[in-house]
Motif scaffolding. Structure first.
Motif, mmCIF file in Angstrom:
data_model
loop_
_atom_site.group_PDB
_atom_site.id
_atom_site.type_symbol
_atom_site.label_atom_id
_atom_site.label_comp_id
_atom_site.label_asym_id
_atom_site.label_seq_id
_atom_site.Cartn_x
_atom_site.Cartn_y
_atom_site.Cartn_z
ATOM 1 N N LEU A 113 19.914 15.533 62.190
ATOM 2 C CA LEU A 113 21.146 14.632 62.653
ATOM 3 C C LEU A 113 22.350 15.172 63.272
ATOM 4 O O LEU A 113 22.812 14.868 63.880
ATOM 5 N N LYS A 173 21.789 16.453 67.022
ATOM 6 C CA LYS A 173 21.955 15.036 67.275
ATOM 7 C C LYS A 173 22.907 14.539 67.312
ATOM 8 O O LYS A 173 23.909 14.612 68.881
ATOM 9 N N HIS A 174 24.344 15.240 66.528
ATOM 10 C CA HIS A 174 25.453 14.431 66.320
ATOM 11 C C HIS A 174 26.248 15.491 67.905
ATOM 12 O O HIS A 174 27.512 15.099 68.228
ATOM 13 N N TYR A 210 25.789 14.329 71.200
ATOM 14 C CA TYR A 210 26.032 13.433 71.840
ATOM 15 C C TYR A 210 27.958 13.990 71.515
ATOM 16 O O TYR A 210 28.878 13.594 72.698
ATOM 17 N N ARG A 211 28.550 14.609 71.186
ATOM 18 C CA ARG A 211 29.635 14.883 71.174
ATOM 19 C C ARG A 211 30.252 15.770 72.527
ATOM 20 O O ARG A 211 30.689 15.293 72.660
#
Length: 272
Positions: free
Chosen positions: A21, A24-25, A28-29
């Motif tokens: 997770l 993933k973040h 995405y950032r």
């Protein structure tokens, strides 16, 4: 009724965050930063192409045919250099910025610790750097009217492992930045040392292959100039490539951890 309430309470409890997770973040950032601030990304591409233009057209005026005969190797080396600078800056300069902005403590207090967050941020920036460097490579080939072998899988694996050693250097430099703060000039100076490391295979010295980028540069030249596939390399070459990547990442991670612990012990973690 009580069972339903208990089930509802269980369902509403926050799930523990995992590294998947987090990755993933972080990715995405990086995507959001790239989309929201395209001028900065485009500026980096323009600067890289500007310096290559100076190298190519200036070299043509000075060296003439000698430059033309070696242009393929120059393009491959410059491509690897843009990747290296992007990977190194991703960690070293990003950590220095966190120190300057005063947001370093927030990363330290995460359940993961600062080092894994910084490493994943570096990997995310490396993915973005691969995209921009691939575009720069395409423009360089167009400008020089040059054709290269492009076995995509081999290029990604070889270049990726070569850049991992640079991430290790970035970790070590970032840890020193946490401890000593304003060392930006020294961090930037090391980027020009990558040119020597990328050029190391030309000197044909055996021990140079254990330096960052050197083995990866030699193998990338063979892949993009001769079309050598990953399974066609000698096992010892692959072993050295993987070994140097793991070794430099491990040493850099260790230096980073030691430096941040020292900074916390001295109470200068949040100082700037």
């Amino acid at each position: 009724m009580s069972n339903e309430a208990a089930g509802g309470a269980t369902a509403s409890e926050p799930r523990p965050a995992g590294y998947l997770l987090l990755a993933k973040h972080v990715l995405y950032r990086e995507y959001l930063i790239f989309v929201r601030y395209p001028a900065n990304a485009i500026g980096g591409i323009v600067i890289s192409l500007f310096f290559f233009g100076l190298l190519f057209y200036g070299g043509q005026m000075i060296a003439g045919q000698a430059l033309t005969d070696s242009i393929e190797g120059i393009i491959v080396g410059y491509f690897l250099w843009t990747l290296s600078v992007g990977a190194y800056s991703a960690i070293s300069n990003d950590i220095a910025s966190e120190v300057q902005w005063g947001t370093l403590e927030r990363h330290v207090m995460t359940p993961f610790g600062f080092a894994p967050v910084a490493f994943l941020k570096g990997v995310a920036k490396l993915v973005r750097t691969f995209v921009t460097s691939a575009f720069i490579l395409a423009v360089m080939l167009l400008i020089t009217d040059t054709q290269l072998q492009l076995p995509l899988g081999t290029i990604v694996v070889v270049a990726g492992l070569a850049i991992l050693s640079v991430l290790g250097l970035g970790f070590a430099a970032g840890g020193i930045a946490v401890l000593y703060k304003r060392i930006g000039n020294w961090l930037n100076l090391l980027q020009f040392g990558f040119i020597i490391l990328i050029s190391a295979p030309a000197f044909d010295l055996g021990w140079l292959r254990f330096l960052p980028l050197a083995q990866g540069s030699a193998m990338l030249q063979r892949a993009m100039l001769d079309g050598t596939r990953l399974w066609e390399f000698a096992p010892v070459d692959l072993l050295v490539l993987v070994g140097t990547a793991v070794a430099y990442v491990g040493v850099g991670y260790y230096v980073f951890e030691r430096a941040t612990r020292r900074a916390r012990k001295l109470g200068v973690l949040g100082d700037y």
